[in-house]
Design an enzyme around this catalytic site. Structure first.
Site, PDB file in Angstrom:
ATOM      1  N   PHE A 123      39.606  39.293  81.706  1.00 23.49           N
ATOM      2  CA  PHE A 123      40.268  39.963  80.599  1.00 23.49           C
ATOM      3  C   PHE A 123      40.459  38.975  79.449  1.00 23.49           C
ATOM      4  CE2 PHE A 123      43.821  41.935  78.316  1.00 23.49           C
ATOM      5  CZ  PHE A 123      43.324  43.220  78.195  1.00 23.49           C
ATOM      6  N   LYS A 226      50.787  49.754  83.869  1.00 26.48           N
ATOM      7  CA  LYS A 226      49.645  50.534  84.355  1.00 26.48           C
ATOM      8  C   LYS A 226      50.113  51.403  85.520  1.00 26.48           C
ATOM      9  CE  LYS A 226      46.514  46.785  82.981  1.00 26.48           C
ATOM     10  NZ  LYS A 226      46.062  47.365  81.715  1.00 26.48           N
TER      11      LYS A 226
END
Length: 411
Positions: A123, A226
């Site tokens: 990421f 999330k």
């Protein structure tokens, strides 16, 4: 499939999941791996906090519960989702700040070593943070070239880790492909060479079982917005293995990490245990919402959550093969469920345009460059009908785009 789903009853606990079926454009939310839906209990919890815990108790709340909340919730996350014994997990800053703190502490604990190992498709914030630390400390980055449709393997790690490796930083579940890395095997390789390893669990926590203690992980970080449904910008969590807590030096020394927070002493004296890795005042309101999803995961068990996650992604792959593959769509995630996390990425050159059109029609996946449409299926809040409707919308929009392009080319 929804009728036989043992977790289907959790769906009604989330806001926005009870729209009438006759609605013209029903919301198909396929982005739970970026931002989870809010729970109804969290709305009540936050309202109650504002009117009572904050509104009535005021500053007394720090003594009554808030001071220990980051450690309590940390232990809850560790127990329910991380395979971590108590006293090793805390809720703190953003994922980026926690990555910096723990990575900087790790490399500083290996002063004679000169390299950090990471991969090219990790990421962005992980890569950027490590680039900054390398520049600060005069270290070299050793890159693993990882596939955008796969992930990092133990063999690749073995090729680059050596006597100069201070730290290895990898994602447990790849943000783009959903590939699950071999945490235990890779951690063992790092340790064979005397290096520390840190795992980014942002796309794992609450969807894929994690066993930090069993896998002998050293450090870990992960976000809570999330699959834990903590809300936009909710704080991240950090994990530091017990035997490393007195070894690693906190690089951002703040008052909440001191031995006696209210002594206001002339110099920084770190707290014992995991608290020493805290820095500033905890974001109490921002920690509230994740507690409700943590409770649901514990009630259902992470094993059952994972079983539904696998079923949802298998269903999405089946629909992709049946409906989308004939139009040139390819699956850019592992087909073997043991190597696939909680989301699915499908590729086609038209996916940027497809995603834009879907959002306009209340169907929400996300796009990952260069041509990936990412489908995040959150097991507690996503139904099989919602998945079906979402994939049908992708099919219809893609077909329209291709027909439009065909007409343009013919013209």
């Amino acid at each position: 499939m929804d009728r036989i789903d043992g977790l289907a009853h959790y769906r009604k606990r989330f806001i926005g999941t009870d729209a009438p079926s006759e609605q013209a454009n029903p919301l198909a939310y396929l982005d739970g791996n970026s931002l989870g839906r809010p729970t109804k209990d969290s709305a009540e919890r936050i309202a109650e906090f504002i009117t009572h815990a904050w509104g009535e108790r005021l500053i007394r709340g720090w003594d009554e519960s808030w001071m220990e909340l980051p450690l309590k919730i940390g232990d809850d996350i560790g127990r329910v989702a991380l395979g971590a014994a108590p006293g090793q997990t805390f809720v703190g800053d953003s994922t980026t700040v926690l990555l910096y703190k723990l990575a900087r502490a790790a490399v500083d604990s290996r002063p004679t070593r000169t390299e950090i190992v990471l991969d090219t498709d990790n990421f962005p914030t992980d890569r950027y943070v490590l680039e900054g630390i390398a520049a600060e400390r005069g270290l070299t980055l050793r890159w693993i070239r990882s596939s955008t449709e796969g992930g990092v393997t133990p063999e690749q790690v073995r090729e680059v880790v050596g006597e100069q490796t201070a730290l290895v930083v990898l994602s447990h579940v790849a943000y783009r492909s959903s590939y699950i890395a071999d945490m235990r095997g890779i951690s063992r390789i790092a340790h064979e060479h005397g290096a520390l390893i840190m795992w980014d669990l942002s796309h794992s926590t609450g969807s894929v079982p994690v066993e930090l203690d069993l896998c002998e992980a050293d450090l870990a970080v992960g976000c809570s917005y999330k699959y834990l449904n903590g809300g936009p910008g909710s704080p991240a969590f950090g994990y530091v293995r017990t035997d490393l807590q007195d070894v690693l030096a906190q690089p951002i020394q703040g008052w909440m990490g001191t031995r006696d927070v209210f002594a206001m002493g002339p110099e920084y004296v770190p707290a014992e245990g995991i608290r020493r890795f805290m820095s500033g005042t905890p974001a109490v309101v921002a920690m509230l919402a994740m507690q409700d999803t943590i409770g649901m995961i514990e009630e259902a068990s992470i094993a059952e959550v994972r079983a539904k996650s696998v079923a949802l992604t298998e269903f999405a792959i089946t629909l992709t093969d049946d409906w989308l593959a004939p139009m040139g769509v390819t699956v850019a995630s592992p087909r073997e469920s043991s190597h696939r996390g909680g989301h699915l990425t499908i590729n086609h050159p038209a996916m940027r345009q497809v995603t834009t059109t879907l959002w306009e029609h209340d169907v929400i996946p996300d796009f990952r460059s260069p041509e990936g449409l990412r489908i995040g299926l959150s097991p507690l809040s996503t139904s099989f009908v919602e998945t079906y409707d979402g994939l049908a919308a992708i099919r219809d929009v893609l077909r329209g785009v291709l027909i439009g392009q065909s007409g343009l080319n013919a013209g």
